[in-house]
Each structure stands twice: as C-alpha cells, then as structure tokens.
Design an enzyme around this catalytic site. Structure first.
Site, mmCIF file in Angstrom:
data_model
loop_
_atom_site.group_PDB
_atom_site.id
_atom_site.type_symbol
_atom_site.label_atom_id
_atom_site.label_comp_id
_atom_site.label_asym_id
_atom_site.label_seq_id
_atom_site.Cartn_x
_atom_site.Cartn_y
_atom_site.Cartn_z
ATOM 1 N N GLU A 82 0.826 -1.219 0.000
ATOM 2 C CA GLU A 82 0.000 0.000 0.000
ATOM 3 C C GLU A 82 0.855 1.262 0.000
ATOM 4 O OE1 GLU A 82 -3.031 -0.009 3.051
ATOM 5 O OE2 GLU A 82 -3.492 2.104 2.709
ATOM 6 N N LYS A 261 -7.156 -0.212 11.688
ATOM 7 C CA LYS A 261 -6.545 -0.728 10.449
ATOM 8 C C LYS A 261 -5.327 0.130 10.091
ATOM 9 C CE LYS A 261 -5.973 -1.317 5.817
ATOM 10 N NZ LYS A 261 -5.150 -0.496 4.907
ATOM 11 N N ASP A 277 4.248 -13.656 11.946
ATOM 12 C CA ASP A 277 2.907 -14.118 11.579
ATOM 13 C C ASP A 277 1.929 -12.931 11.628
ATOM 14 O OD1 ASP A 277 0.363 -15.285 11.582
ATOM 15 O OD2 ASP A 277 1.051 -17.071 12.631
ATOM 16 N N HIS A 374 -2.185 10.233 -1.017
ATOM 17 C CA HIS A 374 -2.293 9.025 -1.822
ATOM 18 C C HIS A 374 -2.236 9.338 -3.306
ATOM 19 C CE1 HIS A 374 -3.181 5.568 0.687
ATOM 20 N NE2 HIS A 374 -3.889 6.327 1.480
HETATM 21 P P1 NAD Z 1 9.970 -22.582 16.541
HETATM 22 O O1 NAD Z 1 9.281 -23.740 17.151
HETATM 23 O O2 NAD Z 1 10.464 -22.677 15.145
HETATM 24 O O3 NAD Z 1 11.188 -22.102 17.444
HETATM 25 C C1 NAD Z 1 11.121 -21.987 18.820
HETATM 26 C C2 NAD Z 1 12.213 -22.813 19.449
HETATM 27 O O4 NAD Z 1 13.467 -22.217 19.198
HETATM 28 C C3 NAD Z 1 12.098 -22.875 20.960
HETATM 29 O O5 NAD Z 1 11.316 -23.963 21.330
HETATM 30 C C4 NAD Z 1 13.537 -23.015 21.414
HETATM 31 O O6 NAD Z 1 13.845 -24.368 21.648
HETATM 32 C C5 NAD Z 1 14.365 -22.528 20.248
HETATM 33 N N1 NAD Z 1 15.158 -21.304 20.553
HETATM 34 C C6 NAD Z 1 16.448 -21.087 20.209
HETATM 35 N N2 NAD Z 1 16.856 -19.876 20.627
HETATM 36 C C7 NAD Z 1 15.818 -19.307 21.249
HETATM 37 C C8 NAD Z 1 15.615 -18.041 21.904
HETATM 38 N N3 NAD Z 1 16.577 -17.123 21.995
HETATM 39 N N4 NAD Z 1 14.390 -17.790 22.407
HETATM 40 C C9 NAD Z 1 13.391 -18.687 22.316
HETATM 41 N N5 NAD Z 1 13.529 -19.890 21.733
HETATM 42 C C10 NAD Z 1 14.719 -20.201 21.197
HETATM 43 O O7 NAD Z 1 9.073 -21.290 16.574
HETATM 44 P P2 NAD Z 1 7.753 -20.823 17.294
HETATM 45 O O8 NAD Z 1 8.006 -19.406 17.677
HETATM 46 O O9 NAD Z 1 7.283 -21.744 18.352
HETATM 47 O O10 NAD Z 1 6.694 -20.880 16.085
HETATM 48 C C11 NAD Z 1 6.482 -19.800 15.229
HETATM 49 C C12 NAD Z 1 5.664 -20.228 14.028
HETATM 50 O O11 NAD Z 1 4.482 -20.926 14.419
HETATM 51 C C13 NAD Z 1 5.199 -19.070 13.205
HETATM 52 O O12 NAD Z 1 5.645 -19.264 11.878
HETATM 53 C C14 NAD Z 1 3.674 -19.131 13.288
HETATM 54 O O13 NAD Z 1 3.098 -18.714 12.073
HETATM 55 C C15 NAD Z 1 3.396 -20.567 13.585
HETATM 56 N N6 NAD Z 1 2.149 -20.923 14.288
HETATM 57 C C16 NAD Z 1 1.237 -20.002 14.690
HETATM 58 C C17 NAD Z 1 0.084 -20.392 15.381
HETATM 59 C C18 NAD Z 1 -0.884 -19.344 15.874
HETATM 60 O O14 NAD Z 1 -0.557 -18.184 15.897
HETATM 61 N N7 NAD Z 1 -2.097 -19.691 16.279
HETATM 62 C C19 NAD Z 1 -0.120 -21.734 15.653
HETATM 63 C C20 NAD Z 1 0.832 -22.660 15.247
HETATM 64 C C21 NAD Z 1 1.982 -22.242 14.569
#
Ligand code: NAD
Length: 422
Positions: A82, A261, A277, A374
C-alpha cells in the site's frame, strides 16, 4: 476439463508443479518466469516452508526513517503493497523526534496456551485443585523444551478459568509460558499437549479437548508514547481535529475499525518484513481492542498542559526474532537492518510504528484529507492500469493529477494522446 483435484501434487518438483499450473491457467513462459523469480527466497526454501510450493511472492520493502525509540535510532523495514504507509510513518516519526522521540516498554514475552476441559460437574472444586497443584503441571511443561529453559524461558504460571458456554460450563487452563525470543506457538502447543493428561488427572473428571495457543497475548504487551509538538503538526486546530477523530473512533465501531486498520498498516508491514505471523498479530490486536467488551482504539490521544498532542499505544506483540519463518533470508537481513536484539525490542518497535502510523493518518484526515497524500502514487497505479508503461506512467499520472481526474478512462485518453504525439 480443468480440474483442481491434483493428487500427489506435493510430491512433484517445483518445475513439475509449475508445468501443471501453466497448463491449467494458460500461463506464458514469461509468466512462469515471474513466478519463479522469487526475490530473496530460494525456491527450495519456499518448498520447505509450506506445502505445494510453486514459487514465492514479493512485496515492496520500504525503509521508514526518523525513528528514535528510547534514545536509539532505527531504520525500519516495512513490507507492504500500500502506498503512503512508509512515508506516513517516516513523517510522523520526524515529528515525534522533535518531541523527544518514542518512549517504549514491554512486558516479559509471555504466551498463553489453553487447555479445554469439559464435563466436570463441580468445576470450581477442580479449579481449586488445579491451582493448588500447579507445580506438577509446570514441571511437565518445562520438560518439553530444555533449550528454552536454559535461556531463562519456560512455563512460569497457570490461570484457571470456569466459563459458561452454549454447551456447558468448561474449565479453561492457561499455561503462561515465557518464550524468550521466539514467537512461541509451537513451543506452547507442545507444552499444552504434554500437560493435558495431568490436568485431567488432577481435575479427576471430564474430558480434555483443545490444547492450543491463544492469539490474544495479553501478557505479551508493548507500549509506546510520544509527544507531537502542536506547532509542528499544524497548530491548535489540527490538535483538536485529531482529538475529535480519536473521540469518533472511541464512540463508533465503524470508524474504529479503520482507525485500528491504519495502526496495523504499520505494525503488519514490519511483522511481514521480519517474516513473523501477520494473522496472529492482527487477530491479537483486534481481540485486545475488544477486551473490555466494546471495540476500542488501540491508541489514546490527549492534549498536555502546553497544548501539545500526546499519543500512546498498547498492543499485544507475539513476534519472534528466532524460530518460525524468521530464517527467511530477506527477513534475516531486515532484522539486521532493524538491529533489534530481542523479541521484546521488536515488539517495542512495532508499538512505536503503530503509533506513528496512526498520527500520520489522523493528521491527514483532520487536515487535507487522506487522498492528497495518496494521489500521486494512486495516479501512477491508475496510469499503469490504463496501459501506460515506463516513463509514460509518470507523464500520464502528472496530467490526471493536475486535472483532478484520477480515473482509468481519463488515463486511457491521456495515454492515447501522448502515444499519438510520439
Ligand atoms: P519454533 O518452534 O520454530 O522455534 C522456537 C524454538 O526455538 C524454541 O522452542 C527453542 O527451543 C528454540 N530457541 C532457540 N533460541 C531461542 C531463543 N533465543 N528464544 C526462544 N527460543 C529459542 O518457533 P515458534 O516461535 O514456536 O513458532 C512460530 C511459528 O508458528 C510461526 O511461523 C507461526 O506462524 C506458527 N504458528 C502459529 C500459530 C498461531 O498463531 N495460532 C499456531 C501454530 C503455529
């Protein structure tokens, strides 16, 4: 007959998939090349990120300038289609800079995982039991992610709610998890699934159904405020106009949806640029805006004793700088440009950008109207829609802006004349 029922599509290579799409949609070779030209994302990475990948989709990335947050200078990458968003944020940040910049803070990065327990006759007894034995639940949760634990994160506490629903009363257990620098849904979903049997055991009745993260991240908030000097934004009338606009949004959900928005224009663009996300952030923001039972603005606008405008914002910021899709190569570079060192810092940047974006929109609305800003970019889009290419886009746009006839039909006429002259 063209059919979208393609079994084993996921097993094909990207080129094989593209061949099918090409036939299905009669794409030209050039159009297939456009799909394959995936910017900074390698096709094999795209293929690992989602199912049935055939390419990658690019958006413009712009840099918002002038941001000083807690005394630190930021260049802020924004991925958005946008026009006017990047300019609006930069301009508002310049004005905030004259008032001392943005002051931002945040809570610890605590996500909520929900476990749903139904069919308990005496849910308040079960609630009391669950709370008294929370250490057992937290222990199981914390066995799931030793790395997160070693970083100082992990499950920290529980909340237990008894809610009335159309079916029956339910017990909803919230697991509060510090996910450190990750957004955290995968982490907390794993924990929720792991603790569910223990929750059923402690409650001593009922059935567990859902075990899933909540996108209403009320324990993971970022806040920012900034002073916008009255003389810079255009004087007392503009300040009052903005306050009237804010009062309008507070009183009217039709206006408030657009108010919020506008805020999300900025926030979602940074979320997108860092491969976080956007849906999670949008859902969280709008649910948070309704948390007191009435849909309300995410920002707050006041006039201080000197007549200057003071804006503040509080938003849930479930974003990460590790995990999820943040390994996207462009997102990595964008995070480097941003220079944030933690998910909390990224959240604080999001709050400041949302506030800036809101000021930019309200100031335009309260003065010249939104269309002027715009207009030029919009006119270029209209010129392109009318078939103009290359330098003719700017020429046609300039003429239709001058004439105040920013319409495709007029752009076509102007284009025809310019082409005939050549
Ligand atoms: P992930 O599972 O890929 O990574 C998280 C892991 O990274 C942790 O469990 C940890 O073991 C490790 N890690 C390493 N260094 C870290 C640090 N400094 N801090 C924290 N953890 C560290 O990622 P996630 O964040 O659990 O998942 C994100 C993804 O899940 C997004 O792409 C999202 O779109 C998706 N998702 C979203 C939903 C929702 O919003 N309802 C539901 C399911 C999945």
């Amino acid at each position: 007959m063209r059919s979208s029922r393609i079994s084993d599509f996921y097993k094909l290579s990207i080129d094989e998939r593209l061949k099918i799409i090409k036939e299905f949609s009669s794409l030209t070779d050039e159009e297939v090349e456009t799909l394959k030209n995936s910017g900074g994302l390698k096709l094999e990475d795209a293929d690992r990120m989602i199912e049935n990948a055939i390419g990658a989709f690019s958006l413009p990335v712009g840099i918002a300038v002038n941001f000083v947050i807690n005394g630190k200078d930021y260049l802020i990458p924004m991925a958005i289609e946008e026009p006017s968003v990047v300019a609006g944020a930069s301009n508002a940040a310049r004005i905030a800079g004259e008032g001392g910049g943005f002051h931002a803070s945040s809570t610890e990065p605590i996500m909520i995982a929900q476990v749903q327990l139904v069919g308990v006759q005496d849910p308040n007894r079960a609630r009391a039991e669950l709370l008294s034995r929370k250490e057992e639940i937290l222990k199981i949760a914390n066995e799931q992610d030793p790395l997160l634990l070693s970083l100082g994160g992990g499950a920290k506490d529980i909340e237990v709610r008894v809610i009335d629903t159309e079916m029956s009363q339910m017990i909803i257990v919230h697991l509060l998890v510090d996910t450190r620098d990750a957004m955290g849904p995968n982490v907390v979903n794993t924990m929720a699934e792991a603790v569910a049997p223990k929750i059923r055991e402690i409650a001593d009745a009922g059935t567990v159904y859902l075990r899933i993260v909540s996108n209403l991240a009320v324990h993971r908030l970022a806040r920012a405020w900034a002073l916008f000097p009255s003389k810079t934004i255009g004087g007392e009338d503009v300040v009052d106009g903005i306050l009237y606009a804010y009062a309008f949004a507070s009183a009217d959900p039709y206006r408030c949806a657009t108010h919020n928005k506008g805020i999300m224009n900025g926030i979602a663009a940074v979320v997108q640029a860092t491969a976080n996300d956007t849906r999670a952030i949008e859902a969280g923001a709008h649910a948070f805006a309704s948390i007191h039972g009435r849909y309300a603005p995410l920002t707050c606008w006041e006039k201080n004793a000197d007549g200057d405008l003071v804006g503040s914002i509080e938003v849930p910021v479930a974003v990460g700088i590790v995990g999820g899709a943040t390994r996207h190569p462009q997102a990595k570079v964008n995070l480097k440009i941003l220079g944030v060192k933690s998910s909390r810092e990224l959240g604080e940047v999001l709050a400041a950008v949302g506030l800036a974006q809101n000021l930019a929109a309200l100031r335009a609305l309260a003065t010249v109207g939104i269309q002027r800003g715009h207009m030029r970019l919009h006119a270029r889009n209209i010129a392109a829609m009318a078939g103009a290419k290359g330098e003719l886009i700017d020429k046609v746009a300039e003429i239709i802006v001058r004439e105040k006839k920013i319409r495709v039909d007029r752009a076509r006429e102007v284009l025809e004349k310019l082409v005939a002259k050549k």
